[in-house]
Design a protein around this motif. Structure first.
Motif, mmCIF file in Angstrom:
data_model
loop_
_atom_site.group_PDB
_atom_site.id
_atom_site.type_symbol
_atom_site.label_atom_id
_atom_site.label_comp_id
_atom_site.label_asym_id
_atom_site.label_seq_id
_atom_site.Cartn_x
_atom_site.Cartn_y
_atom_site.Cartn_z
ATOM 1 N N ILE B 173 -38.302 -51.261 -21.043
ATOM 2 C CA ILE B 173 -38.165 -50.720 -19.697
ATOM 3 C C ILE B 173 -39.164 -49.591 -19.438
ATOM 4 C CG2 ILE B 173 -36.382 -49.021 -20.261
ATOM 5 C CD1 ILE B 173 -36.619 -51.216 -17.088
ATOM 6 N N CYS B 346 -31.792 -51.120 -19.545
ATOM 7 C CA CYS B 346 -31.622 -49.715 -19.907
ATOM 8 C C CYS B 346 -30.182 -49.285 -19.745
ATOM 9 C CB CYS B 346 -32.535 -48.839 -19.060
ATOM 10 S SG CYS B 346 -31.929 -48.523 -17.397
ATOM 11 N N LYS B 348 -28.797 -48.278 -16.883
ATOM 12 C CA LYS B 348 -28.551 -47.296 -15.836
ATOM 13 C C LYS B 348 -27.674 -47.868 -14.720
ATOM 14 C CE LYS B 348 -30.752 -44.242 -12.519
ATOM 15 N NZ LYS B 348 -31.763 -43.191 -12.432
ATOM 16 N N CYS B 349 -28.042 -49.017 -14.222
ATOM 17 C CA CYS B 349 -27.299 -49.467 -13.049
ATOM 18 C C CYS B 349 -26.375 -50.646 -13.360
ATOM 19 C CB CYS B 349 -28.224 -49.757 -11.879
ATOM 20 S SG CYS B 349 -29.356 -51.105 -12.110
ATOM 21 N N CYS B 352 -27.248 -54.820 -13.461
ATOM 22 C CA CYS B 352 -28.106 -55.252 -14.551
ATOM 23 C C CYS B 352 -27.413 -55.038 -15.885
ATOM 24 C CB CYS B 352 -29.425 -54.489 -14.477
ATOM 25 S SG CYS B 352 -30.481 -54.647 -15.908
ATOM 26 N N THR B 390 -30.417 -53.659 -7.748
ATOM 27 C CA THR B 390 -30.587 -52.783 -8.898
ATOM 28 C C THR B 390 -31.537 -51.640 -8.575
ATOM 29 O OG1 THR B 390 -32.295 -54.300 -9.664
ATOM 30 C CG2 THR B 390 -30.115 -54.558 -10.620
ATOM 31 N N CYS B 392 -34.224 -50.832 -10.374
ATOM 32 C CA CYS B 392 -35.629 -51.186 -10.566
ATOM 33 C C CYS B 392 -35.791 -52.701 -10.522
ATOM 34 C CB CYS B 392 -36.159 -50.616 -11.887
ATOM 35 S SG CYS B 392 -35.711 -51.572 -13.345
ATOM 36 N N PHE B 394 -36.402 -54.792 -12.730
ATOM 37 C CA PHE B 394 -35.882 -55.536 -13.876
ATOM 38 C C PHE B 394 -34.813 -56.528 -13.420
ATOM 39 C CE2 PHE B 394 -33.288 -56.135 -17.656
ATOM 40 C CZ PHE B 394 -34.130 -55.950 -18.738
HETATM 41 S S1 SF4 Z 1 -32.193 -52.867 -13.150
HETATM 42 FE FE1 SF4 Z 1 -33.573 -51.431 -14.036
HETATM 43 S S2 SF4 Z 1 -32.508 -49.467 -13.835
HETATM 44 FE FE2 SF4 Z 1 -31.003 -51.012 -13.563
HETATM 45 S S3 SF4 Z 1 -30.107 -51.211 -15.621
HETATM 46 FE FE3 SF4 Z 1 -31.667 -52.785 -15.329
HETATM 47 S S4 SF4 Z 1 -33.416 -51.909 -16.243
HETATM 48 FE FE4 SF4 Z 1 -32.031 -50.237 -15.884
#
Ligand code: SF4
Ligand SMILES: Cc1cc2nc3c(=O)[nH]c(=O)nc-3n(C[C@H](O)[C@H](O)[C@H](O)COP(=O)(O)O)c2cc1C
Ligand code: FES
Lengths: 174, 435, 895
Positions: B173, B346, B348-349, B352, B390, B392, B394
Motif C-alpha cells: 500500500i 492496510c 484503514k477503511c 476493503c 474506500t 484509496c 486499492f
Molecule cells: S481501500 Fe485503501 S485505505 Fe482502505 S483499507 Fe484498502 S488499502 Fe487501506
C-alpha cells in the motif's frame, strides 16, 4: 544498547529529514541488521531517539512485513507466491525447499540456518519462480538451482547464483 | 518484427554500459539538467512536459506536467518531490531495472523536476526488498553529488537539490501516494483521504509531487528532444511516448519491453514475447498489473494505450502484462490475486479491510469445492460494496480481477460449485492468515 | 472576535435532505446536518478528533459529485445539495458497511457492557437485515491482559481508531497502538505489556462499541438499569462535570459526555476511576464519641448535644476566640457558607481557615492586591485562544489535568507558544509531560522559580518590551522595579537558574509580542517558599508589558481542591468575609451582621499556622475540623501533633477516621460529594451544581445540616430547608455573585485597585520580592526532595478509591535513570532517605523527566516522608510551606 556504537550513522540518517520520526524505518532496518530481528529494547531505544512513545514505534513495526519481532534463521528464504510466480511454478519451489530442509512454511531449521516464508510479489515476475534470501534475489529457479543455493549458503554463507543488477531479457548481441 | 526506438532502455542495452556516471555522461547524460539550469525558467520546464503529453507511469496515468502545475507558485517552501519506487504491483518489474541499470537517468529526471517545482529536498521511496537497487541509487547519488549535479549549488546555479533514498519495509500500500507520504513521515502506511491532495498538503503537509520512477526517467529525454518530439511517439494525443511493459506468465520470453504506446497486445505477447510457452493457446491476460481486470484472446488486438484498454473494460495501469495459457483455472488465479489484496489491505477503511477477508474466504471455499450456488452473487455484491466506497483506489483495484473473471469465466466458478454440491455440503474451513 | 459583518459573509447555505442549513464556512457536512436535525450515522468521526474517514458509515450523496462522499471529512460549500436519509444509494451503502463490520463482530451483545448504548447496535437496528450472508470464519484475537482498570475485547473492535486518535490528539499520551495490518489490526499497548498511561478513561468513553470497557464496573449492569445524575467531580479545582451512573443506590460508574461541562467530556483518572471513594467500606456510618481510648457509636442527638455543650462551655469560659474552625475546600459553597456563618455568628470568632491556606490563598491574595479581584480574569476559553502561555511550577497534567488539556489543545491545535518554568525535564513517559510541548522551557530547580521569573522580568526591561503607558503614568513604580532588577546581575540569575541571559531574552520577546497571554501558576509557585512574592512578580510582569488589563490576558492560579475558589469566596478564610471583603472592613461587617441578624466579630481571624501556635500555647482550646486532615497533610515540624494533643475539645466531621479524626473527642459522619446537593466553584470561578446521586451512606449527613442543627442547639438558630435556600441567602447577600450557567464570566481587573497598587502599595514588599535569595548548592551527596501531587491521587482522600489504588498503591521515590545509575541504584531498589529531621525507606522508580540532583515523592503516601520536611510560613499570607528539602539517599542492602 545497539545504537551506542552507531551514533554517526544515526546522526546521518536524522539529518536527512526535517522531522525526526521519518527516520523510523531506517533505524528499524539498522536494528534488524544488528540483531536479526527488532527487539523490544531496540524499539525503546528508537522511541527515545525519535521522541516517540514505545507504542508508536511498535505500531509502525507491525505494519511492515519485513520486520521480525522474534529471532529467525540465519537465512530467510522468502518465496514469492503471487499469481505471476505461481503461474510458472512457485508452489513447486516451496515444495522443493520443504522437502530438502524438512520444514514447513513459517518454520526454521533446527540448526537455525534457514527460515522458510512465502511472501507476496517481490517485483521479479518476469523471472519467476524466484525467492529472496536475506538481501539477495535468486530468479528463474529450478529444483537443481534451489538445491545448490541451499547447499552453498549453508556451507559458504554465500551463493554465486544471486542475481542483479537486473535486466531481462538480456539484449541480444548485435 | 517491427523495430522501435528505445528511449529509456537504450543506454543500458548498449554493450558494456554499467550505469556509472561516466557511462551515463558519455551517453549524453546530465545535458538536460545543464540546459534547464542555464536556459530555462521552471515554468518553461513545466510547459515542455505538459506539451509532451507525458502521463504518469505509476498506474493512474495522470498528466505529469499538469500535476507539477498544481504546486502553489511562490510558496515559501519547503516543497518536496517524492519518487515512487515502491514497485509492488504484481506483474510489474520495470522500475527495478530502470533503477539498477541506469540510475542516473532517473536522478537527472528528479533533479530537473525539483527545479521545475521548486523543491530542494527529494526522497526516493524504494520498496524495502530492493536492497540492491537502494545501494545502487545511493552510490549514484554520491557520484552525482561529487560531480556537482546534486547537493548545494548544483552546477554553479546556486540551487540546492538533495536526493535521499528511503527504504520501505514491506507494504504494497505504500505505493499509493498518500500512504507513501505517511510511511515516509515514519508512520503506518495508511492512505489519507483526499482532498486535500499532496500538491498542497503532502509530505509534512507541504506541497509535494509524487512521481513514478519511469515517469522521472522520461524527463531528461523530453528536455533534450522537446515536448513535440515526445508527443509524436505512441498514440497521441492521450498516450504519448514509449512504455516499458513487463511481460510475465506463460510466454516464451518474459521480461521488460519498451515500445511506443499503441501497439496491439498481440505484438507484445507473440512477436516480442515469442508467444505461448507451451503449445497451449492463450486463455487470458492481465493488461496492466494485478489491479487490472482480466482480458481474453478476443482482446489481443486491442491497442496498448490508455483509452483503448479502458474501452476494452480494463486499464493499462502499471504496464504489467501477465499471460495465462489454456488450462489455467481462473478461480484459482483470482484467488491468488485476492490473497495478495487481502494480505496487503492496510485495514484503514471498512469495506476493503472486511471485504478482502470475506472475499478471500469465499474464494477459498469455492476453490476448495465447498462453494454454494449463491456465492457468485455474494462475490459480485461484495465487490459492488467495496468499489467506490474506500479511502484509496486499492478498493477498485481488488475487485477488478474478481468481477472480470466472473464475467468471462463464470462457468468455471459454477463448475467448482457444482462439484461441491455433488461431494460435500458447504462448510467452514480453517483459514490460515499469513500476516 | 469576528464582527457581525464578517460572520455573515463567512456563512454558507446548503440543503441537507431538503432542509436548508446556514453554517460557518469550513463546517463539515456531518456537523451541518446535525444542526438541522439530520443525524448521519458514523463510527470514526468525533468532533474532538481530526477526521479520519475510515469507517465509511457516514457516506452521503452530494449533487454534482459522482461518488458518495464521507460527510465527516467534507466541508460544506455554498449551494451544496446533500442527500442522506433521502438517498437509496446512501442507505444501501450504509447497510453494506454494517454488513462488513458485522462480518467479523462476535455479536456477544448479551455479555457486553456497551449493549444498549452501542452505536453498532443502534445502526444495525436501523439499517441492516437481521441475517447476514456471511458464513465464513470470524477473526478471533487472542485475549491478553490489558490493565487493572481498562479491559479490551478486540473482537468487538470496529477499527475506527477513535481511541488511538484521542490518546494522541487530545491527551498527548500515545499509549495505544494499532498493531498489525488489515483485518488483523488490534489495539494494544506495547508488545505484550500491560497498558501504561494516564488512565483518563477517554478510550473507554470514545469507543463507539464495547471494545474498550472499564473493569471497575464489568458485568455489573445493563445500561438501561442505570440512573444518571449530573454532578461535579470532587477531586481537583478544574471542576469537571461528571455523570454518576447508579443502580439500586450503588455507584456503578462515572462518565462525562462530550460537550458537557468545563471539561467538555474529558476526564482524568481521578474523575473516571476514583468514584469508589464514596462507597468505601471504611466510611463512617454513625457519630462517634471518645470514651477513654476508644470511640463509641452514638445517636446524632447525643453527639450534637455534646458538641453544642462543650463549645458553649469553652466559649463561656475562655471567650469565642478560644475556638477555631477548619474546613476543607472539598465542601460545597453552601457547606462553607453555613460553616463560617456558624463560626462567626454562633461561636463569635473569625478563627476560620480552610484548605485554601495550603496555597491557593497566595494566588487570590496577590490578585486581590494588584488587580482588586480575587478571581481569574481569564477562563478556559482564554487558555484555548491564547497565543502565548506561560506555565510556572504547575506540573499541570498531574495537578490540574483538564487545565492541562486546554493547554495542550492551545499548543497542538491552535498554535499557541508555550513557555514553561518547571522542574520537569522534557522526556516522554507514560504520563504526558507538558514541557515536551514547550517552545521556551526553563528547566530550573523548584527553589529557583522565583529567580527565573526575575530573569524574564529583567529581560523584558532589557528588551524595552515595556508598555509605554506604564512607564509614563506610573513612573515611580516602573523605575523602582527597574532599579531593583538593575541591581541583580545577569550572571547571578544565570548562576541561580542555569539558564542563559539570551534564553531569557528570547522568551521575553515572545511574551511581550503575545496578544493573548495567559500565565498559569501551580503548586510550584503557590505552595513553594516565596509563593506570594512570585505571584506578585508575575502580576508585575503582566502590568509592565501592558497585558494585565487586556482582554484574554491574565494570571491564573490553579486551585488544587475542587472548591478552593468557592471556599475563599464564601468566607472560608478568617480574615475574609463572604464575597472577599476583609473582615476588618467595618462597612462589610455591618452589612453582614444586618443580614444575619447577629453581630459579626471584628477580630482578625487566625490562620491555620496561627491556630496551631495558639493551641500549643494553650490559648486555643477547641477546634472544629470539617473534612480536613492537618495531621495527615502537615509535617510534624509544624507542631500539629502537639497542638491537637493540647486541645480541650476536638470535633471532626469526616467521611473516614483520618489521622486527625483519631485524635477527636467527637467524630461526625458527613456525606461525600456523591450524596449531597449544592454548588462548587472551580478554579476559573465557574459556579456549578453538585447533585446527590446516592442516598447518604449510613447515618451520614450533609455538612451544612450538621452546622445548622448545632446552631439550633446553641440557641442561635440558622435553619434551612435545603441547599437552595442557602443559595438564595448567599445570592441576596452578595448581589452580582456568580450564578449557575454554561460558562464563567471572568471578572475584570479593577482600575482603582491597580492605581492604588502602582502608586504606593507596590512598595510594601518590593525589596523582599525583588531580591535574589540564593539557594545554596547542595553538597554532592545530597539531593533535593520534592513532594508532589500524583495524577492518580488527590490528598489522602483518593487512597480510599479502589480504582486509583490499583493504579498507584504506594509512594515511590522517583529519580532520573542517570542519577540513579550514578548512585548505584536501579529500578525497584529499596533505599533509605534521610536528613537531620528524620528518615524513611522506600522503593526507587525511574523517570526520565525528573531532573538530575532531584528526587520526587508523591505527597499522598506515607507519614514517614513528612518527617523529613522543614516547615515555614509565608509572612504575608500565612501559607505553610513544606514541599522541598535536602536529603541523602542510601541503598538498603537486603540482609
Ligand atoms: S481501500 Fe485503501 S485505505 Fe482502505 S483499507 Fe484498502 S488499502 Fe487501506
Ligand atoms: C494501491 C495502490 C498502489 C500503488 N502502487 C504504486 C507503485 O508501486 N508505484 C507507483 O509508482 N505508483 C503506485 N501507485 C500510484 C500512485 O498512487 C501514484 O499515482 C503514482 O506514484 C504517481 O506517479 P505518476 O504520476 O508518475 O504515475 C499505486 C496506487 C495505488 C492506489
Ligand atoms: S464517520 Fe465518516 S468515515 Fe467514519
Amino acid at each position: 544498547m545497539i545504537f551506542d556504537t552507531l551514533q554517526q550513522q544515526v546522526e546521518e540518517i536524522l539529518a536527512r529529514y526535517p522531522v525526526k520520526r521519518s527516520a523510523i524505518l531506517p533505524l528499524l532496518n539498522m536494528a534488524q541488521e544488528q540483531e536479526g530481528y527488532v527487539s523490544e529494547s531496540a524499539m525503546r531505544e528508537i522511541a527515545k531517539i525519535l521522541d516517540l512513545t514505545p507504542p508508536q514505534v511498535f505500531e509502525t513495526v507491525t505494519f511492515y512485513t519485513m520486520f521480525h519481532l522474534k529471532p529467525i534463521g540465519k537465512f530467510h528464504l522468502q518465496v514469492c507466491k503471487s499469481l505471476m510466480c505461481a503461474l510458472v511454478g512457485s508452489d513447486d519451489v516451496v515444495g522443493w525447499i520443504q522437502k530438502k530442509l524438512g520444514i514447513a512454511t513459517g518454520q526454521t531449521t533446527p540448526d537455525n540456518t534457514f527460515t522458510l516464508s512465502v511472501v507476496e510479489c517481490l517485483g521479479s515476475c518476469g523471472t519467476g519462480p524466484m525467492m529472496q534470501v536475506n538481501d539477495d534475489y535468486y530468479e528463474q529457479l529450478s529444483e537443481e538451482k534451489v538445491g545448490r543455493i541451499l547447499d552453498d549458503l549453508k556451507r559458504d554463507g554465500i551463493c554465486s547464483l544471486k542475481t542483479g543488477p537486473f535486466m531481462y531479457p538480456q539484449p541480444l548481441a548485435k | 518484427m517491427a523495430q522501435y526506438e528505445k528511449i529509456l532502455l537504450n543506454n543500458m542495452e548498449q554493450p558494456g554500459y554499467t550505469g556509472s556516471l561516466p557511462d551515463y555522461e558519455r551517453a549524453g547524460g546530465y545535458q538536460a539538467l545543464r540546459t534547464v539550469l542555464k536556459d530555462m525558467q521552471p515554468d518553461q520546464v513545466i510547459e515542455v512536459v505538459k506539451k509532451s503529453g507525458l502521463r504518469g507511469r505509476g498506474g493512474a496515468g495522470f498528466p505529469t506536467g499538469v500535476k507539477w502545475g498544481f504546486i502553489p507558485k511562490d510558496h515559501p517552501g519547503p516543497i518536496y518531490l517524492c519518487c515512487n519506487a515502491d514497485e509492488s504491483e504484481p506483474g510489474t518489474f520495470k522500475d527495478r531495472q530502470l533503477m539498477e541499470r541506469d540510475p542516473h537517468q532517473m536522478l537527472e529526471g528528479m533533479a530537473i523536476t525539483c527545479f521545475a517545482i521548486g523543491a530542494q529536498t527529494s526522497y526516493i521511496y524504494i520498496r524495502g526488498e530492493f536492497r540492491l537497487g537502494a545501494k545502487i541509487l545511493e552510490r549514484a547519488i554520491q557520484e552525482a553529488s561529487t560531480a556537482g549535479y546534486l547537493g548545494d549549488n548544483v552546477l554553479g546555479s546556486g540551487l540546492t537539490i538533495n536526493i535521499f533514498v528511503h527504504q520501505g519495509a514491506g507494504a504494497y500500500i505504500c505505493g499509493e501516494e498518500t500512504a507513501l507520504l505517511e510511511s515516509l513521515e515514519g508512520k503506518r502506511g495508511l492512505p489519507r483521504f483526499k482532498p486535500p491532495f499532496p500538491a498542497t498538503h503532502g509530505l509534512y503537509q507541504k506541497p509535494t509531487v509524487v512521481n513514478n520512477v519511469e515517469t522521472m526517467a522520461n524527463i531528461p529525454h523530453i528536455i533534450n528532444r522537446g515536448g513535440e518530439w515526445f508527443a509524436s511517439i505512441g498514440s497521441p494525443p492521450k498516450s504519448c511516448g514509449t512504455r516499458v511493459f513487463c511481460l510475465s506468465g506463460h510466454v516464451k520470453r518474459p521480461g521488460n519491453y519498451e515500445v511506443p504506446m499503441g501497439i496491439p497486445f498481440r505484438e507484445l505477447i507473440y512477436d516480442l514475447g515469442g508467444g505461448m510457452r507451451s503449445d497451449k493457446p492463450l486463455k487470458a491476460f492481465i493488461p496492466g498489473g494485478a489491479s487490472a481486470p482480466f482480458l481474453t484472446p478476443e482482446h489481443l488486438d486491442v491497442k496498448m494505450d490508455f483509452e483503448s484498454v479502458a474501452l476494452a473494460g480494463s486499464m493499462l495501469g502499471s504496464g504489467g502484462v501477465t499471460v495465462m495459457e489454456e488450462g489455467t483455472n481462473m478461480v484459482w488465479a483470482t484467488l491468488r490475486l485476492t490473497e495478495f489484496f487481502y494480505h496487503e489491505s492496510c485495514g484503514k477503511c471498512t469495506p476493503c479491510r472486511e471485504g478482502t477477508s470475506w472475499l478471500v474466504q469465499t474464494l477459498q471455499r469455492i476453490w476448495g469445492k465447498r462453494g454454494r450456488p449463491e456465492d457468485i452473487g455474494v462475490l459480485e455484491e461484495l465487490c459492488g460494496n467495496i468499489a467506490g466506497r474506500t479511502v484509496c483506489a486499492f478498493g477498485e483495484a481488488l475487485v477488478g480481477p474478481i468481477l472480470s473473471t466472473i464475467k468471462h469465466w463464470r462457468h468455471e466458478y459454477e463448475a467448482l460449485i457444482q462439484e461441491a454440491q455433488g461431494t460435500r455440503p458447504a462448510g467452514k474451513e480453517l483459514l490460515v492468515f499469513t500476516h | 472576535m469576528a464582527t457581525t459583518n464578517e460572520t455573515q459573509t463567512d456563512l454558507v447555505t446548503l440543503t441537507i435532505d431538503g432542509k436548508s442549513a446556514r453554517v460557518p464556512k469550513g463546517t463539515l457536512v456531518i456537523e451541518a446536518a446535525r444542526q438541522v436535525g439530520v443525524m448521519i450515522p458514523h463510527f470514526c468521526y468525533h468532533p474532538k478528533l481530526s477526521p479520519d474517514a475510515n469507517c465509511r458509515m457516514c457516506l452521503v450523496e452530494i449533487e454534482k459529485i459522482p461518488r458518495l462522499q464521507t460527510s465527516c471529512s467534507t466541508p460544506v460549500t455554498e449551494g451544496m445539495v446533500v442527500k442522506s436519509a433521502n438517498s437509496d444509494q446512501v442507505q444501501a451503502a450504509r447497510k453494506s458497511v454494517l454488513d462488513f463490520i458485522l462480518a467479523n463482530h462476535p455479536l456477544d451483545c448479551p455479555v457486553c457492557d456497551q449493549g444498549g448504548r452501542c452505536d453498532l447496535q443502534d445502526f444495525s437496528h436501523e439499517y441492516t437485515a437481521t441475517t447476514s450472508r456471511f458464513i465464513e470464519l470470524k477473526r478471533v484475537f487472542q485475549k491478553e491482559y490489558f490493565s487493572p482498570v481498562i479491559e479490551t475485547q478486540m473482537n468487538r473492535c470496529v477499527q475506527c481508531l477513535r481511541c488511538v486518535r484521542y490518546c494522541d490528539q487530545v491527551m498527548d499520551v500515545k499509549a495505544l497502538a494499532p498493531v498489525g495490518r488489515g483485518t488483523l489490526t488490534e489495539i494494544k499497548s506495547f508488545g505484550a505489556h500491560e497498558l501504561d498511561c494516564e488512565f483518563c478513561g477517554g478510550c473507554i468513553q470514545i469507543c463507539p462499541v464495547g471494545a474498550i470497557t472499564s473493569r471497575l464496573s464489568m458485568y455489573e449492569f445493563r445500561p438501561w438499569m442505570l440512573k444518571r445524575t449530573d454532578s461535579i467531580c470532587g477531586y481537583c479545582g478544574d471542576g469537571c462535570q461528571i455523570t454518576f451512573q447508579t443502580k439500586n443506590n450503588d455507584l456503578i460508574e462515572v462518565n462525562s459526555t462530550h460537550g458537557a461541562g468545563r471539561n467538555n467530556g474529558d476526564l482524568c483518572a481521578r474523575g473516571y476511576f476514583g468514584y469508589h471513594v464514596s462507597v468505601h467500606p471504611d466510611r463512617l456510618t454513625s457519630p462517634l464519641i471518645r470514651e477513654n481510648d476508644d470511640f463509641q457509636p452514638v445517636q446524632w442527638e447525643e453527639a450534637l448535644e455534646l458538641v453544642a455543650r462543650r463549645l458553649s462551655e469553652i466559649k463561656a469560659t475562655h471567650g469565642p476566640d478560644a475556638i477555631g474552625g477548619l474546613i476543607t475546600g472539598r465542601c460545597t459553597n453552601e457547606d462553607v457558607y453555613v460553616f463560617q456563618k456558624f463560626m462567626r455568628g454562633v461561636i463569635g470568632t473569625n478563627h476560620i481557615d480552610s484548605s485554601v491556606r495550603y496555597g491557593h490563598l497566595n494566588g487570590v491574595r496577590a490578585l486581590q492586591r494588584v488587580q482588586g479581584t480575587h478571581q481569574w480574569t481569564v477562563s478556559f476559553e482564554d487558555i484555548l485562544a491564547a497565543d502565548v502561555l506561560l506555565l510556572v511550577g504547575t506540573n499541570v497534567t498531574e495537578t490540574n489535568p483538564i487545565s492541562g488539556l486546554k493547554v495542550k489543545e492551545a499548543v497542538k491545535r491552535r498554535g499557541a507558544q508555550l513557555m514553561t518554568i518547571e522542574a520537569l525535564e522534557p522526556a516522554i513517559g507514560a504520563i504526558s509531560n507538558i514541557v515536551n510541548l514547550s517552545r521556551h522551557h526553563f528547566g530550573v530547580k523548584p527553589d529557583a522559580y522565583a529567580a527565573a521569573i526575575l530573569g524574564i522580568l529583567k529581560a523584558v526591561l532589557d528588551q524595552q518590551a515595556v508598555d509605554p503607558e506604564i512607564r509614563t503614568k506610573a513612573s515611580d513604580y516602573f523605575n523602582d522595579i527597574a532599579a531593583q532588577l538593575e541591581a541583580i546581575s545577569w550572571s547571578v540569575i544565570e548562576g541561580e537558574t542555569g539558564i542563559t541571559a539570551s534564553a531569557y531574552k528570547e522568551a521575553a520577546e515572545t511574551f511581550a509580542k503575545g496578544q493573548k497571554v495567559v500565565i498559569l501558576a501551580g503548586p510550584g509557585v503557590l505552595r513553594t517558599s516565596g509563593g506570594f512574592g512570585m505571584m506578585m512578580n508575575l502580576l508585575d510582569l503582566l502590568l509592565i508589558t501592558g497585558k494585565l488589563t487586556k482582554r484574554g490576558c491574565g494570571l491564573a492560579p490553579l486551585a488544587e481542591e475542587n472548591n478552593d475558589q468557592g471556599t475563599f469566596e464564601m468566607g472560608g478564610v478568617g480574615d475574609v468575609l463572604p464575597g472577599g471583603k476583609p473582615s476588618r472592613d467595618g462597612e462589610a461587617r455591618k452589612a453582614l451582621s444586618q443580614a444575619w441578624g447577629c453581630p459579626v466579630p471584628d477580630s482578625a481571624g487566625a490562620s491555620l499556622p496561627q491556630m496551631i501556635e495558639a493551641a500549643r500555647k494553650g490559648q486555643l482550646k477547641a477546634l472544629y475540623i470539617v473534612g480536613e486532615n492537618p495531621l495527615g497533610s502537615l509535617p510534624p515540624s509544624s507542631g500539629i501533633q502537639e497542638a491537637l494533643e493540647k486541645l480541650e475539645f476536638l470535633v471532626c466531621q469526616e467521611l473516614f477516621l483520618t489521622e486527625t479524626a483519631k485524635n477527636a473527642h467527637v467524630v461526625l459522619p458527613a456525606c461525600s460529594y456523591a450524596e449531597k446537593d449544592g454548588t462548587v466553584t472551580n478554579t476559573e470561578g465557574h459556579l456549578q451544581a453538585v447533585r446527590r446521586a446516592i442516598d447518604p451512606v449510613g447515618e451520614s449527613r450533609p455538612d451544612w445540616e450538621v452546622f445548622s442543627a448545632l446552631s439550633v442547639l446553641m440557641d442561635n438558630s440558622m435553619e434551612y430547608v435545603d441547599v437552595k435556600e442557602i443559595g438564595k441567602e448567599i445570592h441576596n447577600l452578595l448581589p452580582g455573585t456568580r450564578t449557575l450557567g454554561p460558562g464563567p464570566l471572568p471578572s475584570k481587573p479593577d482600575p482603582s485597585a491597580i492605581a492604588r497598587y502602582v502608586s504606593s502599595e507596590y512598595k510594601q514588599d518590593l525589596g523582599s520580592r525583588y531580591r535574589m535569595t540564593s539557594c545554596a548548592p547542595s553538597p554532592s551527596d545530597q539531593m533535593t526532595l520534592m513532594i508532589s501531587q500524583s495524577l492518580f491521587h488527590s490528598g489522602k482522600f483518593s487512597l480510599k478509591a479502589k480504582g486509583l489504588m490499583q493504579l498507584e498503591s504506594e509512594g515511590k521515590l522517583y529519580l532520573h535513570p542517570d542519577e540513579a545509575a550514578r548512585r548505584g541504584l536501579g529500578d525497584g531498589d529499596r533505599v533509605k532517605v534521610l536528613n537531620r529531621l528524620g528518615e524513611m525507606s522506600t522503593t526507587v522508580s525511574l523517570r526520565e523527566r525528573i531532573p538530575h540532583g532531584m528526587a520526587v515523592f508523591p505527597e499522598h503516601f506515607d507519614q514517614e516522608m513528612r518527617r523529613l520536611l522543614p516547615y515555614a510560613v509565608d509572612p504575608e499570607t500565612q501559607v505553610p510551606y513544606y514541599r522541598l528539602t535536602e536529603v541523602r539517599i542510601e541503598k538498603v542492602t537486603a540482609s
